[in-house]
Every structure is written in structure tokens, then in C-alpha cells.
Design a protein around this motif. Structure first.
Motif, PDB file in Angstrom:
ATOM      1  N   ASP A   1       0.832  -1.215   0.000  1.00 51.04           N
ATOM      2  CA  ASP A   1       0.000   0.000   0.000  1.00 51.04           C
ATOM      3  C   ASP A   1       0.857   1.252   0.000  1.00 51.04           C
ATOM      4  O   ASP A   1       0.597   2.207  -0.746  1.00 51.04           O
ATOM      5  CB  ASP A   1      -0.908   0.029   1.229  1.00 51.04           C
ATOM      6  N   GLN A   2       1.874   1.257   0.852  1.00 49.63           N
ATOM      7  CA  GLN A   2       2.703   2.456   1.000  1.00 49.63           C
ATOM      8  C   GLN A   2       3.578   2.688  -0.233  1.00 49.63           C
ATOM      9  O   GLN A   2       3.771   3.828  -0.659  1.00 49.63           O
ATOM     10  CB  GLN A   2       3.544   2.348   2.272  1.00 49.63           C
ATOM     11  N   LEU A   3       4.099   1.631  -0.812  1.00 43.80           N
ATOM     12  CA  LEU A   3       4.866   1.775  -2.049  1.00 43.80           C
ATOM     13  C   LEU A   3       3.963   2.264  -3.174  1.00 43.80           C
ATOM     14  O   LEU A   3       4.337   3.145  -3.967  1.00 43.80           O
ATOM     15  CB  LEU A   3       5.518   0.448  -2.434  1.00 43.80           C
ATOM     16  N   GLU A   4       2.761   1.710  -3.258  1.00 38.96           N
ATOM     17  CA  GLU A   4       1.819   2.087  -4.314  1.00 38.96           C
ATOM     18  C   GLU A   4       1.425   3.560  -4.196  1.00 38.96           C
ATOM     19  O   GLU A   4       1.288   4.264  -5.215  1.00 38.96           O
ATOM     20  CB  GLU A   4       0.582   1.201  -4.258  1.00 38.96           C
ATOM     21  N   GLU A   5       1.244   4.032  -2.965  1.00 41.94           N
ATOM     22  CA  GLU A   5       0.844   5.431  -2.770  1.00 41.94           C
ATOM     23  C   GLU A   5       1.867   6.384  -3.369  1.00 41.94           C
ATOM     24  O   GLU A   5       1.526   7.328  -4.084  1.00 41.94           O
ATOM     25  CB  GLU A   5       0.662   5.727  -1.280  1.00 41.94           C
ATOM     26  N   TRP A   6       3.135   6.149  -3.094  1.00 38.99           N
ATOM     27  CA  TRP A   6       4.184   7.027  -3.630  1.00 38.99           C
ATOM     28  C   TRP A   6       4.295   6.883  -5.141  1.00 38.99           C
ATOM     29  O   TRP A   6       4.457   7.864  -5.860  1.00 38.99           O
ATOM     30  CB  TRP A   6       5.523   6.707  -2.962  1.00 38.99           C
ATOM     31  N   PHE A   7       4.195   5.641  -5.619  1.00 36.64           N
ATOM     32  CA  PHE A   7       4.349   5.375  -7.045  1.00 36.64           C
ATOM     33  C   PHE A   7       3.244   6.047  -7.863  1.00 36.64           C
ATOM     34  O   PHE A   7       3.491   6.573  -8.958  1.00 36.64           O
ATOM     35  CB  PHE A   7       4.331   3.855  -7.271  1.00 36.64           C
TER      36      PHE A   7
ATOM     37  N   ALA B   1       7.707   8.675  -7.068  1.00 35.23           N
ATOM     38  CA  ALA B   1       8.699   7.633  -7.345  1.00 35.23           C
ATOM     39  C   ALA B   1       8.361   6.891  -8.624  1.00 35.23           C
ATOM     40  O   ALA B   1       7.189   6.732  -8.975  1.00 35.23           O
ATOM     41  CB  ALA B   1       8.762   6.637  -6.182  1.00 35.23           C
ATOM     42  N   ASP B   2       9.419   6.429  -9.311  1.00 34.59           N
ATOM     43  CA  ASP B   2       9.265   5.499 -10.434  1.00 34.59           C
ATOM     44  C   ASP B   2       9.495   4.063  -9.978  1.00 34.59           C
ATOM     45  O   ASP B   2       9.274   3.117 -10.735  1.00 34.59           O
ATOM     46  CB  ASP B   2      10.264   5.835 -11.545  1.00 34.59           C
ATOM     47  N   GLY B   3       9.960   3.915  -8.762  1.00 32.93           N
ATOM     48  CA  GLY B   3      10.259   2.614  -8.189  1.00 32.93           C
ATOM     49  C   GLY B   3      10.945   2.836  -6.863  1.00 32.93           C
ATOM     50  O   GLY B   3      10.974   3.957  -6.339  1.00 32.93           O
ATOM     51  N   PHE B   4      11.555   1.786  -6.330  1.00 30.89           N
ATOM     52  CA  PHE B   4      12.152   1.879  -4.999  1.00 30.89           C
ATOM     53  C   PHE B   4      13.438   1.067  -4.927  1.00 30.89           C
ATOM     54  O   PHE B   4      13.588   0.041  -5.585  1.00 30.89           O
ATOM     55  CB  PHE B   4      11.168   1.390  -3.933  1.00 30.89           C
ATOM     56  N   ASN B   5      14.342   1.547  -4.107  1.00 25.53           N
ATOM     57  CA  ASN B   5      15.554   0.833  -3.785  1.00 25.53           C
ATOM     58  C   ASN B   5      15.303   0.157  -2.433  1.00 25.53           C
ATOM     59  O   ASN B   5      15.299   0.817  -1.389  1.00 25.53           O
ATOM     60  CB  ASN B   5      16.733   1.822  -3.697  1.00 25.53           C
TER      61      ASN B   5
ATOM     62  N   GLN C   1       2.537  -7.856  -7.805  1.00 18.91           N
ATOM     63  CA  GLN C   1       2.203  -8.477  -9.097  1.00 18.91           C
ATOM     64  C   GLN C   1       0.694  -8.630  -9.253  1.00 18.91           C
ATOM     65  O   GLN C   1       0.146  -8.364 -10.331  1.00 18.91           O
ATOM     66  CB  GLN C   1       2.893  -9.845  -9.211  1.00 18.91           C
ATOM     67  N   LYS C   2       0.015  -9.033  -8.197  1.00 21.54           N
ATOM     68  CA  LYS C   2      -1.436  -9.203  -8.256  1.00 21.54           C
ATOM     69  C   LYS C   2      -2.124  -7.881  -8.577  1.00 21.54           C
ATOM     70  O   LYS C   2      -3.162  -7.858  -9.253  1.00 21.54           O
ATOM     71  CB  LYS C   2      -1.938  -9.758  -6.926  1.00 21.54           C
ATOM     72  N   ARG C   3      -1.541  -6.773  -8.108  1.00 19.98           N
ATOM     73  CA  ARG C   3      -2.109  -5.450  -8.363  1.00 19.98           C
ATOM     74  C   ARG C   3      -1.696  -4.883  -9.723  1.00 19.98           C
ATOM     75  O   ARG C   3      -2.107  -3.785 -10.084  1.00 19.98           O
ATOM     76  CB  ARG C   3      -1.676  -4.479  -7.258  1.00 19.98           C
TER      77      ARG C   3
END
Length: 454
Positions: free
Chosen positions: A378-384, A389-393, A415-417
Motif C-alpha cells: 500500500d505504501q509503495l503504491e501510494e508514492w508510485f 517515485a518510479d520505483g524503490f531501492n 504483481q497481483k495489483r
């Protein structure tokens, strides 16, 4: 129908893990820094998770500190990245390898040769993380009395990168015809002599390695100071950055992407990938328990060592760990952007020194995310999805289990999302990141001269 935008992932690995006391955790590989089997397992795990690349930070010197805190550093010795990645490229097939190398303490010709070789050995999976080095202790290892000033380091870095690119363009892609019948090995008109004469470097060329399979290894940059942002906008194809809040990440993203046009570049030419330190539990309570156990492993002397890195010139003996964090110095010759991030963190939360070191012990100013696989996603998706962000390290707290948990638990959710690939798109790092292959600038210049002559 256009393909949906998908996020990019780097596996940012640090020996036993990113937590300052990761080596003390029972799940950590305690001798990780000099254990090839450990790195082989990490690289293959990241490839199983379809990560774009494995990334290693590096410094040409041991980080300093008081002997007591330094003696408790479990990541103080480790392999040189290009050497390690050359070996790892033989036991992987698709994942990229981004190695850190310093423009302050390396030579352009040697560096260009190393990274061109890595790109060949890996069949086009190399990347160079361009750093100017914030470690003042490195100077004495290279016969210098003082670490060069921040502005001088960035001025040298700009010329350094241009020289390296020029050396990578020494040969055109089809220069080597290797014709046994005629006896011609390469076409001489497709060899280009750089003949660079600049303020910092005088380099004739050519490079004694052919043009890299990717044209140039992918160029990565991590500086977020004003000079760092401008260098990135001019030269970088990936930025690894540290941001604590969505608003700060959005501002950084918009600022750097907004600088690209003045250098003839488009937003797609640069991928911005903030660091994320995930602590993953099957429940929120389990994740929090993991976090608290890790934090309990920090010795008080290590805590003071963390704080001394940022409070240069400040006498900390007058404070206890439960005192409010005093104002941080407003300047440094080390990492300017990281100092500002730490100062903002302390001020925003009105932190005590204890709270500050606990915040820095995890990811050194990068974002810490604690939760279930769905909560992490959820948190990665929010920023993306919100221009941050274009992605994350991804920065696993401990290794190998921290990366295994992300691959086994979080990747399937992404992947499911529809946010992350289910197979690699290409064979090279550039192809998987969606970056174009650069043209040979020296070949273009030759063609233009021939047109003028006609």
C-alpha cells in the motif's frame, strides 16, 4: 493499448543488512561482507523476485568514528563491488548490477575500462553509481592531506563523467569485423580518439575495451544537494534518493524531472527510486515485534557513534540520550543533502537524541516501513501513483531473510495489483528499466564533420 506503468525495484544490499546492528541478529549471515556464497544467494534471490538490479554502495576507505563504536561495526569490511559483480554475473542471467565508484578517488580511464568489462562479462547488465565520496577518511588513502571541498568534488565529477562516456565511445558498435580472409580486424575509421583536455583531466584514449553492450552502462546518481540534482539532471538515468514524507518525495521528483528539458532530455530518461527499509510481518504485531527486537540490539556506544556522524564539531558529552536533539550543524563537507534530511527529521518530530538515533539506525534517513505485505505494498503504491517515485531501492533490514521475505511476501502482492512485472522484459539492465540505448557521440561528430566537408 498502451502498457500500464510498472514500478522498478533495486535490491540495495549491505553485507549483513541495513540495520546498524544487523550482524547481531540471529538470522544474519555474520561474516557476510567477505562471504561469496552469501552474495550469490542474495543475487539469485533478487533475480527470483525479478528485481531490476542489485546495488552496492561503497567507499574507498573505512568509515571512522571512536574506536569503541567502530569496533562494533559489523559491515566494516566487504568486497569491492565491480570485482564481486563480475563473479555474480556468472551465476545469474537477467538481474543487473549497479556498482558504486568514486569520481574523487578513481581515474576515468581505469573506471571506464572496469565498467565496460563488467558490461561485457554480464552481457549488458552493468550500472555505475556515480559518487563524489562523503567519507573524509578516504583522502589519506590517496596521498591527500584533506578531503576536497564539496563544490570541487562536483566540478570534477561533471568532467569525469563526460570523459568516461567519451572513452566508452572509442569504438563504434560494428567496428570489429574480424575478417580472416582480408586480415582486417577492425575498420580504422570506426575508431575514435577522445583527446580530452580539461581542467581536471587530460585523457587521449582510445579505451582498450570495445563499446559496452549497452552503449554505456546505466548511469546512477544518489546526490540530492543542489549540485547533485543538477549533475543528475544532466547525466543520470537512475537516481537513488532518500525521502521521509510523500510531500518531500513529490517535491524532489518534480524538481529533478523538471530540470531535464534544459539538457534535451525527457522525463522517461530518468528513473527516480527512493530508498525503502521494509520490516515485514504476517501481522502488524509481528512486524512491530521484529522492529523492536532489532532496535534492542543497538549498543549505547553505537548510538553515540551514529549521532557523532551528523553532529560534527558539537560536544555531545554534555547531553544524555533522553535530552531533546540539539540543532544540527548547518553545513558539512560530507553529504549535504543527508545532513538536511536528518535535521528536518529531528525538527519535524521534536525528537530526543535517543529517538533520533533510533530513526537513523534503521535506514540512515531513508524511509522505514513497518507492516504486513499488503500494508508495505500500500505504501509503495501510494508514492508510485502520486508523483513521488518510479520505483524503490529496497533496503532489507537483515540479510538474507529480509530480502527473502520481500520476494516471497510482498512481490506477489505487487504483481497481483499489476504494479510489477511477472517476467523480465529484456536481457539487459537498460531494457528492463525501460531506458534507451545511447548513441555514440564521437561517431555522430565524425558523421557531421564528413557532411560539412562535402
Amino acid at each position: 493499448m498502451s502498457k500500464l506503468r510498472q514500478l522498478r525495484l533495486g535490491a540495495f544490499i549491505q553485507a549483513t543488512g541495513h540495520h546498524v546492528s544487523a550482524w547481531r541478529h540471529p538470522d544474519a549471515q555474520i561474516d557476510a561482507g567477505l562471504n561469496f556464497a552469501h552474495y550469490k544467494h542474495i543475487a539469485q534471490t533478487a533475480e527470483r523476485g525479478l528485481f531490476d538490479a542489485v546495488f552496492l554502495a561503497d567507499s574507498p576507505g573505512v568509515w571512522g568514528g571512536a574506536p569503541e563504536s567502530q569496533s562494533r561495526n559489523g559491515k566494516i569490511v566487504h568486497f569491492e563491488p565491480v570485482t564481486l559483480f563480475s563473479a555474480l554475473s556468472a551465476v545469474t542471467e537477467r538481474i543487473g548490477f549497479i556498482a558504486t565508484a568514486s569520481t574523487t578517488y578513481e581515474d576515468p580511464y581505469t573506471l571506464a575500462r572496469k565498467f565496460a568489462s563488467l558490461d561485457y562479462l554480464s552481457n549488458g547488465r552493468a550500472g555505475w553509481n556515480v559518487v563524489t565520496t562523503g567519507n573524509e577518511n578516504a583522502a589519506a588513502n590517496f596521498g591527500l592531506a584533506h578531503h576536497p571541498e564539496h563544490s570541487q568534488r562536483y566540478e570534477r565529477a561533471e568532467e569525469f563523467v563526460e570523459v568516461v562516456k567519451g572513452l566508452w565511445d572509442s569504438w563504434e558498435d560494428d567496428a570489429f569485423i574480424r575478417d580472416r580472409e582480408s586480415g582486417i580486424y577492425f575498420e580504422p575509421e570506426k575508431l575514435h580518439i577522445l583527446n580530452h583536455q580539461g581542467k581536471h583531466f587530460s585523457v587521449k584514449g582510445p579505451l582498450n575495451v570495445g563499446r559496452p553492450p549497452q552503449g554505456y552502462p546505466v548511469i546512477v546518481q544518489a546526490g540530492a544537494s543542489e549540485a547533485g540534482r543538477d549533475l543528475a539532471a544532466r547525466t543520470a538515468e537512475v537516481i537513488f534518493t532518500a525521502n521521509q514524507t510523500l510531500e518531500d518525495a513529490q517535491a524532489f521528483y518534480a524538481d529533478v524531472k523538471g530540470r531535464l528539458a534544459q539538457y534535451g532530455r525527457s522525463p522517461d530518461d530518468l528513473k527516480i527510486m527512493p530508498g525503502a527499509f521494509p520490516i515485514i510481518g504476517r501481522t502488524e504485531a509481528e512486524a512491530q515485534e521484529k522492529y523492536e527486537f532489532l532496535q534492542s540490539l543497538i549498543h549505547d556506544e553505537v548510538a553515540w557513534g551514529i549521532l557523532r556522524q551528523y553532529y560534527k564539531g558539537v560536544n555531545l558529552t554534555q547531553y544524555s540520550l533522553d535530552d531533546p536533539a540539539p540543532e544540527l550543524p548547518n553545513d558539512t563537507n560530507n553529504n549535504k543533502s543527508r545532513l538536511k534530511l536528518v535535521a528536518d527529521l529531528a525538527t519535524r518530530g521534536n525528537l530526543t537524541l535517543r529517538q533520533l538515533y533510533l530513526a537513523l539506525a534503521t535506514a540512515r534517513g531513508h524511509r522505514t516501513i513497518i507492516g504486513t505485505p499488503e500494508g508495505i505494498a500500500d505504501q509503495l503504491e501510494e508514492w508510485f501513483n502520486n508523483g513521488a517515485a518510479d520505483g524503490f531501492n529496497i533496503m532489507p533490514p537483515i540479510l538474507p531473510t529480509g530480502l527473502e521475505d520481500f520476494v516471497n511476501l510482498v512481490i506477489p502482492v505487487l504483481q497481483k495489483r499489476g504494479l510489477f512485472r511477472t517476467e523480465y522484459e529484456g536481457k539487459t539492465l537498460r531494457e528492463n528499466l525501460g531506458l534507451r540505448r545511447p548513441d555514440n557521440q564521437l561517431a555522430i561528430a565524425r558523421s557531421q564533420k564528413q557532411l560539412v566537408a562535402v
